[in-house]
Design an enzyme around this catalytic site. Structure first.
Site, PDB file in Angstrom:
ATOM      1  N   HIS A 114     -86.213   6.261 -13.065  1.00  0.00           N
ATOM      2  CA  HIS A 114     -86.609   5.100 -12.262  1.00  0.00           C
ATOM      3  C   HIS A 114     -85.310   4.450 -11.782  1.00  0.00           C
ATOM      4  O   HIS A 114     -84.301   4.464 -12.491  1.00  0.00           O
ATOM      5  CB  HIS A 114     -87.318   4.025 -13.087  1.00  0.00           C
ATOM      6  CG  HIS A 114     -88.577   4.437 -13.783  1.00  0.00           C
ATOM      7  ND1 HIS A 114     -88.590   5.069 -14.989  1.00  0.00           N
ATOM      8  CD2 HIS A 114     -89.875   4.238 -13.449  1.00  0.00           C
ATOM      9  CE1 HIS A 114     -89.839   5.263 -15.368  1.00  0.00           C
ATOM     10  NE2 HIS A 114     -90.640   4.778 -14.452  1.00  0.00           N
ATOM     11  N   ASP A 117     -83.641   2.331 -14.341  1.00  0.00           N
ATOM     12  CA  ASP A 117     -83.112   3.021 -15.523  1.00  0.00           C
ATOM     13  C   ASP A 117     -81.622   3.264 -15.359  1.00  0.00           C
ATOM     14  O   ASP A 117     -80.868   3.213 -16.322  1.00  0.00           O
ATOM     15  CB  ASP A 117     -83.728   4.420 -15.706  1.00  0.00           C
ATOM     16  CG  ASP A 117     -85.216   4.388 -15.874  1.00  0.00           C
ATOM     17  OD1 ASP A 117     -85.731   3.373 -16.360  1.00  0.00           O
ATOM     18  OD2 ASP A 117     -85.862   5.392 -15.508  1.00  0.00           O
TER      19      ASP A 117
HETATM   20  C1  XLS Z   1     -96.067   5.385 -17.924  1.00  0.00           C
HETATM   21  C2  XLS Z   1     -95.697   6.463 -17.028  1.00  0.00           C
HETATM   22  C3  XLS Z   1     -94.302   6.346 -16.421  1.00  0.00           C
HETATM   23  C4  XLS Z   1     -94.176   7.263 -15.242  1.00  0.00           C
HETATM   24  C5  XLS Z   1     -93.035   6.952 -14.340  1.00  0.00           C
HETATM   25  O1  XLS Z   1     -97.034   5.464 -18.671  1.00  0.00           O
HETATM   26  O2  XLS Z   1     -95.846   7.673 -17.694  1.00  0.00           O
HETATM   27  O3  XLS Z   1     -93.324   6.593 -17.383  1.00  0.00           O
HETATM   28  O4  XLS Z   1     -94.070   8.592 -15.642  1.00  0.00           O
HETATM   29  O5  XLS Z   1     -93.083   5.678 -13.841  1.00  0.00           O
END
Ligand code: XLS
Ligand code: NI
Ligand code: NI
Length: 455
Positions: A114, A117
């Site tokens: 993200h 991140d």
């Molecule tokens: C949350 C999601 C998230 C997505 C990416 O539950 O899995 O981590 O994979 O935003």
């Protein structure tokens, strides 16, 4: 599909995993916890290397960003040394060094992140855009040094309090525009990094009560938002796949992208089916009361199986526990669907999974990923053996044989009216139904698990 190469080992200015070298395949008898027992990246399965079949990716957020170990009852327990620097960009650069050192030692070909991140977003849109650009340069350098590629990135449109009522589905247009600015920056980063896919997970795209929600308007806005993102992405040279990741609930009570079937219907209704596929997460499937394989099959049936987020839930707890996948019989069923669909094209296996709160050593990050990779590698061997042996496929084909020719085939072609069907039925009762043989078929899976050679 091009063949992936092994990663080149990388260490930044300081090593964060000094005692640990590249993780090697040592075979099933090895007792070395820091070695693969099954995953041999060069081993051929059905004409392709394991590396090319599984296309593993590490998720930046769970393993390198600051939240490891926190839960509603307490703060983080894992004190990542790379996160100790005080200014945002040096922290972010060290985090990138740690991530690429880890990933190159683990030997994965891909990673996912993200925007927030890789660097804290700061206090204005301009700061955010500047930092993401700078970090895109840093990541590009490390991709170049290691050969590790971007499987996908995504915009975090759910953590910042401005998104408490949604992002693309917010009741206030100014928030929708702010979310769009983030997606624009993330698409630019994706193109600069040669991303293979771009993900939308609708973290706050849903409602917590119908009493204050115009669900029709919100979903139309979501579609308009996705169309604008698609058009911009294509205009700047994004040729990869747009992915939507379904999840039924958490954090909102009800999320619009509930499950694969819901998202497929939405994409078709909104004219987005040509550009979008699905990113299926195991734990989201179980939250929607489906099996992982069910969600994969639903996506495959719609020609929309794009990529997967690998993890597992807890059989007793009803939330997204994001544990590393270890359940091989379950993965065999998932890999059967993936292989049956021709394998991944732009997608791969991203470990959207995190350590348990009490796993506080950096070494635990290796154990977790090694276990997940070995579990998938074993599932790949077993699923391939089942396919080579052919009984499952043959049984399924035979079960539908009445549609292969004659009146059954004419029905499939749409040539038989209801009256014609009635006349056919008048010839007599259908023949006695054959057995579905479920137990026999389940035994075949277990038998393959027990007898498929390990290498
Ligand atoms: C949350 C999601 C998230 C997505 C990416 O539950 O899995 O981590 O994979 O935003
Ligand atoms: Ni996910
Ligand atoms: Ni999830």
């Amino acid at each position: 599909m091009s063949t992936l190469k092994p990663a080149t080992p990388f260490t930044g200015r300081e090593s964060y995993f000094p005692g640990i070298g590249p993780i090697a395949y040592e075979g099933s008898r090895s007792r070395n916890p820091l070695a693969f027992k099954v995953y041999n990246p060069e081993a051929l399965v059905a004409g392709k290397t394991m590396r090319d079949h599984l296309r593993f990716a590490v998720a930046y957020w769970h393993s390198f960003t600051g939240s490891a170990g926190n839960d509603p009852f307490g703060p983080t327990t894992l004190d990542y040394p790379w996160n100790r620097a005080t200014d945002a960009l040096s922290r972010a650069t060290r985090r990138a060094d740690a991530a690429f050192e880890f990933m190159s030692k683990l030997g994965v070909p891909f990673y996912c992140f993200h925007d927030v991140d890789v660097c804290d977003e700061g206090d204005s849109l301009a700061t955010y855009e500047g930092r993401l650009k700078e970090m895109t340069r840093v990541l590009a350098e490390r991709q170049e040094a290691t050969g590790i590629q971007l499987l996908w990135n995504t915009a975090n449109l759910f953590s910042n309090p401005r998104y408490m009522h949604g992002a693309a589905t917010n009741p206030d247009f100014s928030v929708v525009a702010r979310a769009a600015a983030q997606v624009k920056a993330c698409l630019e980063a994706n193109v600069a990094l040669g991303g293979h896919n771009y993900v939308f997970w609708g973290g706050r795209e849903g409602y917590s009560t119908l009493l204050n929600s115009n669900t029709r308007l919100e979903q139309e806005n979501l579609a308009a938002f996705l169309r604008a993102a698609r058009d911009y992405g294509r205009s700047i040279g994004f040729t990869g796949t747009f992915l939507i990741e379904p999840k039924p609930m958490e954090p909102t009570k009800h999320q619009y992208d509930f499950d694969a079937a819901t998202v497929i219907g939405f994409l078709h209704r909104q004219g987005l089916a040509g550009d979008f596929k699905l990113n299926i997460e195991a734990n989201h499937a179980t939250l929607a009361s489906h099996s992982f394989a069910h969600e994969l099959q639903t996506a495959a049936d719609a020609s929309m199986l794009g990529s997967i987020d690998a993890n597992r839930g807890d059989p007793q707890n009803g939330w997204d526990t994001d544990q590393f996948p270890t359940d091989i019989p379950d993965l065999v069923q998932a890999v059967l669907v993936i292989l049956g669909n021709g394998g991944f094209t732009t997608g791969g296996v991203n470990f959207d999974a995190k350590l348990r709160r009490g796993s506080v050593d950096l070494e635990d990050l290796f154990h977790a990923h090694i276990g997940g990779m070995d579990a998938f590698a074993r599932a790949l061997q077993v699923a391939d053996a089942l396919r080579q042996e052919g009984t499952l496929e043959e049984f399924r084909r035979e079960r539908y044989a009445s549609f292969d020719e004659g009146q059954g085939a004419a029905f499939r072609r749409g040539e038989l009216s209801l009256e014609a069907l009635r006349d056919i039925a008048s010839a007599g009762e259908p023949r006695r139904p054959g057995s579905g043989r479920q137990e026999y078929l389940e035994n075949l899976i277990n038998q393959a698990l027990l007898t498929t050679p390990l290498a």
